[in-house]
Design a protein around this motif. Structure first.
Motif, PDB file in Angstrom:
ATOM      1  N   ASP A 193       0.836  -1.208   0.000  1.00 46.49           N
ATOM      2  CA  ASP A 193       0.000   0.000   0.000  1.00 46.49           C
ATOM      3  C   ASP A 193       0.868   1.254   0.000  1.00 46.49           C
ATOM      4  O   ASP A 193       0.584   2.227  -0.714  1.00 46.49           O
ATOM      5  N   ILE A 194       1.928   1.256   0.799  1.00 47.07           N
ATOM      6  CA  ILE A 194       2.825   2.417   0.864  1.00 47.07           C
ATOM      7  C   ILE A 194       3.529   2.618  -0.478  1.00 47.07           C
ATOM      8  O   ILE A 194       3.660   3.758  -0.950  1.00 47.07           O
ATOM      9  N   LEU A 195       3.963   1.529  -1.119  1.00 45.61           N
ATOM     10  CA  LEU A 195       4.615   1.643  -2.432  1.00 45.61           C
ATOM     11  C   LEU A 195       3.672   2.254  -3.463  1.00 45.61           C
ATOM     12  O   LEU A 195       4.096   3.058  -4.310  1.00 45.61           O
ATOM     13  N   ARG A 196       2.403   1.871  -3.424  1.00 39.27           N
ATOM     14  CA  ARG A 196       1.429   2.460  -4.349  1.00 39.27           C
ATOM     15  C   ARG A 196       1.406   3.975  -4.213  1.00 39.27           C
ATOM     16  O   ARG A 196       1.446   4.708  -5.201  1.00 39.27           O
ATOM     17  N   ASP A 197       1.332   4.455  -2.980  1.00 40.86           N
ATOM     18  CA  ASP A 197       1.269   5.897  -2.751  1.00 40.86           C
ATOM     19  C   ASP A 197       2.587   6.585  -3.092  1.00 40.86           C
ATOM     20  O   ASP A 197       2.607   7.727  -3.561  1.00 40.86           O
ATOM     21  N   LEU A 198       3.707   5.887  -2.874  1.00 39.18           N
ATOM     22  CA  LEU A 198       5.015   6.461  -3.191  1.00 39.18           C
ATOM     23  C   LEU A 198       5.202   6.692  -4.683  1.00 39.18           C
ATOM     24  O   LEU A 198       6.031   7.505  -5.090  1.00 39.18           O
ATOM     25  N   CYS A 199       4.438   5.975  -5.503  1.00 33.35           N
ATOM     26  CA  CYS A 199       4.538   6.137  -6.964  1.00 33.35           C
ATOM     27  C   CYS A 199       4.311   7.580  -7.410  1.00 33.35           C
ATOM     28  O   CYS A 199       4.798   7.988  -8.455  1.00 33.35           O
ATOM     29  N   PHE A 200       3.558   8.334  -6.609  1.00 33.26           N
ATOM     30  CA  PHE A 200       3.157   9.674  -7.032  1.00 33.26           C
ATOM     31  C   PHE A 200       4.130  10.761  -6.583  1.00 33.26           C
ATOM     32  O   PHE A 200       4.000  11.914  -7.003  1.00 33.26           O
ATOM     33  N   LEU A 201       5.084  10.420  -5.741  1.00 32.49           N
ATOM     34  CA  LEU A 201       6.021  11.435  -5.268  1.00 32.49           C
ATOM     35  C   LEU A 201       6.958  11.866  -6.389  1.00 32.49           C
ATOM     36  O   LEU A 201       7.311  11.068  -7.256  1.00 32.49           O
ATOM     37  N   PRO A 202       7.387  13.127  -6.397  1.00 33.44           N
ATOM     38  CA  PRO A 202       8.392  13.545  -7.376  1.00 33.44           C
ATOM     39  C   PRO A 202       9.686  12.790  -7.136  1.00 33.44           C
ATOM     40  O   PRO A 202       9.972  12.371  -6.003  1.00 33.44           O
ATOM     41  N   PHE A 203      10.491  12.588  -8.198  1.00 31.27           N
ATOM     42  CA  PHE A 203      11.727  11.827  -8.059  1.00 31.27           C
ATOM     43  C   PHE A 203      12.728  12.519  -7.136  1.00 31.27           C
ATOM     44  O   PHE A 203      13.652  11.889  -6.637  1.00 31.27           O
ATOM     45  N   THR A 204      12.534  13.832  -6.910  1.00 28.50           N
ATOM     46  CA  THR A 204      13.395  14.542  -5.958  1.00 28.50           C
ATOM     47  C   THR A 204      13.064  14.158  -4.526  1.00 28.50           C
ATOM     48  O   THR A 204      13.828  14.441  -3.616  1.00 28.50           O
ATOM     49  N   VAL A 289       0.250  15.888  -6.833  1.00 27.06           N
ATOM     50  CA  VAL A 289      -1.085  15.947  -7.441  1.00 27.06           C
ATOM     51  C   VAL A 289      -0.985  15.748  -8.947  1.00 27.06           C
ATOM     52  O   VAL A 289      -1.782  15.001  -9.543  1.00 27.06           O
ATOM     53  N   GLU A 290      -0.012  16.397  -9.565  1.00 28.18           N
ATOM     54  CA  GLU A 290       0.198  16.241 -11.013  1.00 28.18           C
ATOM     55  C   GLU A 290       0.426  14.779 -11.375  1.00 28.18           C
ATOM     56  O   GLU A 290      -0.159  14.266 -12.344  1.00 28.18           O
ATOM     57  N   ASN A 291       1.270  14.081 -10.596  1.00 27.06           N
ATOM     58  CA  ASN A 291       1.544  12.672 -10.877  1.00 27.06           C
ATOM     59  C   ASN A 291       0.307  11.803 -10.649  1.00 27.06           C
ATOM     60  O   ASN A 291       0.082  10.832 -11.380  1.00 27.06           O
ATOM     61  N   ILE A 292      -0.482  12.144  -9.639  1.00 26.17           N
ATOM     62  CA  ILE A 292      -1.720  11.397  -9.402  1.00 26.17           C
ATOM     63  C   ILE A 292      -2.642  11.511 -10.608  1.00 26.17           C
ATOM     64  O   ILE A 292      -3.208  10.515 -11.084  1.00 26.17           O
ATOM     65  N   ILE A 293      -2.791  12.716 -11.138  1.00 27.12           N
ATOM     66  CA  ILE A 293      -3.658  12.941 -12.290  1.00 27.12           C
ATOM     67  C   ILE A 293      -3.223  12.086 -13.479  1.00 27.12           C
ATOM     68  O   ILE A 293      -4.040  11.492 -14.185  1.00 27.12           O
ATOM     69  N   HIS A 294      -1.908  11.971 -13.666  1.00 25.76           N
ATOM     70  CA  HIS A 294      -1.394  11.251 -14.838  1.00 25.76           C
ATOM     71  C   HIS A 294      -1.341   9.740 -14.646  1.00 25.76           C
ATOM     72  O   HIS A 294      -1.485   8.990 -15.617  1.00 25.76           O
ATOM     73  N   GLY A 330       1.340  21.712 -15.593  1.00 28.62           N
ATOM     74  CA  GLY A 330       0.432  20.723 -16.167  1.00 28.62           C
ATOM     75  C   GLY A 330      -0.906  20.652 -15.472  1.00 28.62           C
ATOM     76  O   GLY A 330      -1.888  20.202 -16.062  1.00 28.62           O
ATOM     77  N   ILE A 331      -0.981  21.071 -14.209  1.00 31.58           N
ATOM     78  CA  ILE A 331      -2.263  21.037 -13.502  1.00 31.58           C
ATOM     79  C   ILE A 331      -3.241  21.990 -14.169  1.00 31.58           C
ATOM     80  O   ILE A 331      -4.418  21.686 -14.348  1.00 31.58           O
ATOM     81  N   GLU A 332      -2.747  23.187 -14.560  1.00 31.08           N
ATOM     82  CA  GLU A 332      -3.623  24.141 -15.227  1.00 31.08           C
ATOM     83  C   GLU A 332      -4.094  23.590 -16.566  1.00 31.08           C
ATOM     84  O   GLU A 332      -5.250  23.773 -16.963  1.00 31.08           O
ATOM     85  N   THR A 333      -3.191  22.897 -17.272  1.00 30.40           N
ATOM     86  CA  THR A 333      -3.564  22.280 -18.550  1.00 30.40           C
ATOM     87  C   THR A 333      -4.637  21.226 -18.340  1.00 30.40           C
ATOM     88  O   THR A 333      -5.612  21.150 -19.088  1.00 30.40           O
ATOM     89  N   ALA A 334      -4.445  20.414 -17.288  1.00 30.55           N
ATOM     90  CA  ALA A 334      -5.443  19.382 -16.982  1.00 30.55           C
ATOM     91  C   ALA A 334      -6.791  20.007 -16.656  1.00 30.55           C
ATOM     92  O   ALA A 334      -7.844  19.490 -17.027  1.00 30.55           O
ATOM     93  N   PHE A 335      -6.755  21.137 -15.961  1.00 32.37           N
ATOM     94  CA  PHE A 335      -7.995  21.826 -15.606  1.00 32.37           C
ATOM     95  C   PHE A 335      -8.735  22.284 -16.863  1.00 32.37           C
ATOM     96  O   PHE A 335      -9.947  22.128 -16.987  1.00 32.37           O
ATOM     97  N   LYS A 336      -7.988  22.832 -17.824  1.00 35.22           N
ATOM     98  CA  LYS A 336      -8.602  23.319 -19.063  1.00 35.22           C
ATOM     99  C   LYS A 336      -9.179  22.168 -19.885  1.00 35.22           C
ATOM    100  O   LYS A 336     -10.127  22.350 -20.640  1.00 35.22           O
TER     101      LYS A 336
END
Length: 344
Positions: A193-204, A289-294, A330-336
């Motif tokens: 479960d933790i690995l699933r959520d970690l997928c969305f973190l930025p690589f930094t 959030v951006e990674n979650i959307i994608h 990209g969040i603004e693009t996704a919103f549009k």
């Protein structure tokens, strides 16, 4: 993790000349362990691919009392011992030589081969598998590159590749080799479960404490276990992230979805609605959030759209330090591009 010690079983499974067919496992272990304990420091014992921690393998402290020298190859962090950390080979020229050892037409397709090396994140075993696939498979370099970009660690190809790993030779597809190397199903359900959520973190990466707070964890025990076993990267400031290869395999094997990651989504929503409260990690939060959307599987569209709308409702309202650009755009693009029937 299994309660049975991998090291204990490995000692039992050794072949000694005085082993008898009628020996029980206990007797075999007793004889083998007695011999290993008699070895002096002029002997080197190599334990290959030991990916567990001292708390997960109860025989490790016993083995560490052997008087011989012991070398472990492992993803785990064994604190208190001499460690030589091996990282990805950075020189493209060196990895190109590795490809050339398996792919006879590598020089003719050098530019494409070098891009393939980057696409598999310079992971040595993945580079070797890709080279063997080019040599023996039906895909041309440009076709393999396209499939790796589109399908990543889930690459589908019926061509089987011979590979030797941990003293075992096997012939299987690229997918099978890569996913066997990083077997996520050996982890507990909580760690998956933790690995699933970690997928969305930025690589930094992000602070382990902040991430644990997002998930409502009361301790860092599970995260620390993932760090110790090498599935999660951590630096000295305890910033955590996933290696790109681990992220791709996680997205493929235990695909994160709105339903399975609802705790993370609910937590981020809650922070987005805390108007007037300063959040000093807003940039990393919106990168997440951006990674979650994608990346997330949208198996609950109503819950996803609620999350989507609440995050976008505050994006653009958070003041940034002078000279800092809003990120990610990209969040603004996704919103549009949101569905015309959806209204925040």
């Amino acid at each position: 993790m299994s309660a049975k010690s991998v090291l204990h079983q490995s000692v039992t499974d050794l072949d000694f000349t005085d082993d008898l067919p009628e020996d029980s496992e206990e007797e075999r272990f007793r004889k083998h362990n007695r011999f290993l304990r008699s070895l002096k420091d002029d002997t080197l014992l190599i334990i290959d691919n030991f990916n567990a921690t001292a708390t997960q393998d109860r025989f490790l402290p016993v083995m560490m009392k052997y008087r011989c020298r012991i070398l472990f190859t492992t993803r785990s962090k064994l604190d208190g011992h001499c460690i030589l950390q091996l990282k990805e080979i950075r020189e493209t020229s060196a990895l190109f030589l590795l490809v050339s050892a398996f792919y006879t037409e590598s020089e003719e397709h050098r530019i494409l081969v070098e891009v393939i090396i980057e696409t598999v994140h310079r992971h040595t075993f993945a580079v070797e598998l890709a080279a063997k696939l080019l040599e023996n498979g039906i895909l041309h370099p440009e076709q393999l590159l396209k499939k790796l970009r589109d399908e990543k660690a889930s690459l589908e190809s019926e061509d089987k590749i011979s590979a030797s790993k941990d003293g075992q030779n096997s012939k299987a597809t690229y997918y099978h080799h890569i996913h066997t190397l990083f077997s996520l199903y050996s982890l507990s359900l909580e760690q998956q479960d933790i690995l699933r959520d970690l997928c969305f973190l930025p690589f930094t990466g992000i602070s382990a404490r902040i991430f644990a707070d997002w998930l409502g964890l009361t301790t860092l025990n599970e995260i620390n276990d993932l760090i110790e076993t090498g599935f999660v990267q951590a630096n000295t400031r305890h910033t955590i992230s996933l290696h790109p290869m681990i992220q791709e395999i996680t997205l493929s094997e235990i695909r994160p979805s709105v339903t399975s990651c609802h705790s993370l989504l609910d937590s981020i929503q809650k922070r987005c609605l805390m108007h007037g409260t300063e959040v000093n990690y807003h940039k990393k939060m919106f990168q997440t959030v951006e990674n979650i959307i994608h990346l997330i599987k949208k198996d609950d569209i109503s819950r996803y759209l609620l999350f989507f709308g609440r995050c976008l409702s505050v994006y653009g309202k958070i003041p940034l330090p002078e000279g800092d650009e809003r990120d990610p755009p990209g969040i603004e693009t996704a919103f549009k591009k949101r569905p015309s029937w959806y209204r925040c």
